[in-house]
Write a protein that holds these residues in place. Structure first.
Motif, short mmCIF file in Angstrom:
data_model
loop_
_atom_site.label_atom_id
_atom_site.label_comp_id
_atom_site.label_asym_id
_atom_site.label_seq_id
_atom_site.Cartn_x
_atom_site.Cartn_y
_atom_site.Cartn_z
N ASP A 117 0.83 -1.21 0.00
CA ASP A 117 0.00 0.00 0.00
C ASP A 117 0.87 1.26 0.00
OD1 ASP A 117 -2.74 1.25 0.39
OD2 ASP A 117 -1.70 2.03 2.15
N LEU A 118 1.99 1.18 0.73
CA LEU A 118 2.89 2.33 0.76
C LEU A 118 3.50 2.58 -0.61
CD1 LEU A 118 4.35 4.45 2.48
CD2 LEU A 118 6.11 2.76 2.95
N GLU A 119 3.85 1.50 -1.32
CA GLU A 119 4.38 1.67 -2.67
C GLU A 119 3.33 2.27 -3.59
OE1 GLU A 119 5.71 -2.13 -3.88
OE2 GLU A 119 7.49 -2.14 -2.57
N GLU A 120 2.07 1.76 -3.46
CA GLU A 120 1.00 2.32 -4.31
C GLU A 120 0.77 3.79 -3.99
OE1 GLU A 120 -2.37 -0.11 -3.61
OE2 GLU A 120 -1.60 -1.85 -4.74
N GLN A 124 2.98 5.79 -2.82
CA GLN A 124 4.13 6.52 -3.33
C GLN A 124 3.95 6.81 -4.81
OE1 GLN A 124 6.54 7.63 -1.43
NE2 GLN A 124 7.74 8.55 -3.07
N VAL A 125 3.46 5.79 -5.54
CA VAL A 125 3.22 5.98 -6.97
C VAL A 125 2.14 7.04 -7.18
CG1 VAL A 125 2.38 4.86 -9.07
CG2 VAL A 125 3.97 3.65 -7.56
N GLN A 126 1.05 6.94 -6.38
CA GLN A 126 -0.01 7.95 -6.48
C GLN A 126 0.50 9.34 -6.15
OE1 GLN A 126 -3.21 6.65 -3.97
NE2 GLN A 126 -3.77 4.91 -5.27
N LEU A 127 1.38 9.40 -5.14
CA LEU A 127 1.95 10.70 -4.77
C LEU A 127 2.78 11.27 -5.91
CD1 LEU A 127 2.39 12.83 -2.55
CD2 LEU A 127 4.33 11.48 -1.76
N GLU A 128 3.57 10.42 -6.54
CA GLU A 128 4.37 10.89 -7.68
C GLU A 128 3.47 11.34 -8.82
OE1 GLU A 128 6.93 7.68 -8.65
OE2 GLU A 128 8.22 7.92 -6.87
N GLU A 129 2.40 10.53 -9.09
CA GLU A 129 1.47 10.93 -10.15
C GLU A 129 0.77 12.25 -9.80
OE1 GLU A 129 -1.18 7.70 -10.59
OE2 GLU A 129 0.25 6.41 -11.67
N THR A 130 0.39 12.39 -8.52
CA THR A 130 -0.26 13.64 -8.09
C THR A 130 0.69 14.82 -8.21
OG1 THR A 130 -1.61 12.37 -6.52
CG2 THR A 130 -1.47 14.76 -6.18
N ALA A 131 1.97 14.60 -7.84
CA ALA A 131 2.95 15.68 -7.96
C ALA A 131 3.15 16.06 -9.43
CB ALA A 131 4.28 15.24 -7.34
N SER A 132 3.20 15.04 -10.31
CA SER A 132 3.34 15.32 -11.75
C SER A 132 2.12 16.07 -12.28
CB SER A 132 3.53 14.01 -12.51
OG SER A 132 3.59 14.23 -13.89
N HIS A 133 0.92 15.61 -11.87
CA HIS A 133 -0.31 16.30 -12.30
C HIS A 133 -0.36 17.72 -11.76
CE1 HIS A 133 -4.38 16.62 -13.75
NE2 HIS A 133 -4.83 16.91 -12.55
#
Length: 254
Positions: A108-111, A113-122
């Motif tokens: 869940d932490l990895e997911e 983290q991925v969502q956080l990176e996608e949110t930061a990119s967005h």
């Protein structure tokens, strides 16, 4: 078939030959235990004064007592071992469950983290779009301000031209009004002053101009008043241009 081991042991001052499936060290240990119990009981005051049968029975009872105590201790140790095994199994199960939960948390932490990176990119993309929209708004605001300024300038220019046209129309109208006290005589032709020749005019053009002037003079002096209607700015400008052209034509003739 298992082989028996034989050894000689010393018990209560006498030598005995012992045999068994156990090794020699175990047989010697057993004999030492019996000798130790004999010594303990004989150390009790008055024990040696008892009969041999009594002494043997007491020794056997003490050995039996040690046996049952050892048996109880062994059972307690067995229960403790079973309890510990159960606890160990429970701990193992809990460890496995905790490990599974830990893996789920890590996943869940990895997911996240991925969502956080996608949110930061967005978010970065939205910030870029926001900056672009801000620049476009600034450019549009500047163009709008320029358009408003240009429209105001055009409006001012149109008002100025309209005022000039009105002034020209009023000047032309004032020049065409007859002087007070001088009324044209109906039926008489106005005396034309001689003018210097301007260009080459034909006799027909002069005759046409004279007939036009006579027609103007022959009009009735007092015309009935008509209802005054509002005149638009375009009509007023058109009339002013016609009056200006006519005034220019008359000036040319004079």
């Amino acid at each position: 078939m298992e082989t028996k081991n034989y050894t000689q042991v010393l018990i209560d001052g006498k030598i005995y030959t012992l045999g068994g499936n156990e090794d020699e060290a175990y047989l010697q240990r057993t004999a030492s235990y019996v000798n130790e119990k004999n010594m303990q009981l004989r150390g009790i005051p008055g024990f040696s004064k008892q009969s041999a049968d009594y002494q043997q029975v007491m020794i056997q009872l003490n050995i039996a007592d040690d046996y049952f105590k050892a048996l109880d201790h062994s059972e307690q140790m067995e229960e403790e071992r079973n309890r510990m095994e159960k606890e160990s199994y429970s701990l193992k199960h809990e460890l496995v469950s905790t490990q599974m939960k830990l893996e789920a948390v890590l996943k869940d932490l990895e997911e996240r983290q991925v969502q956080l990176e996608e949110t930061a990119s967005h978010l970065a993309k939205l910030e870029r779009e926001n900056r672009n929209l801000t620049r476009q708004n600034e450019r549009l605001s500047q163009e709008r301000a320029e358009a408003v300024t240009e429209a105001e300038q055009m409006k001012a220019l149109m008002l100025h031209q309209e005022n000039e046209l009105r002034a020209v129309g009023e000047a032309a109208a004032s020049e065409e009004e007859p002087e007070v006290g001088e009324e044209p005589v109906v039926g008489e032709k106005p005396v034309l002053e001689e003018e210097p020749e301007v260009g080459k005019e034909t006799g027909e053009e002069e005759a046409a101009e004279v007939s036009n002037e006579e027609a103007e003079v022959s009009e009735p002096a007092a015309a009935p008043e008509e209802e005054v209607r509002p005149v638009s700015d375009e009509e007023l400008a058109r009339r002013a241009l016609q009056a200006a052209r006519k005034a220019g034509f008359h000036r040319g003739r004079r």
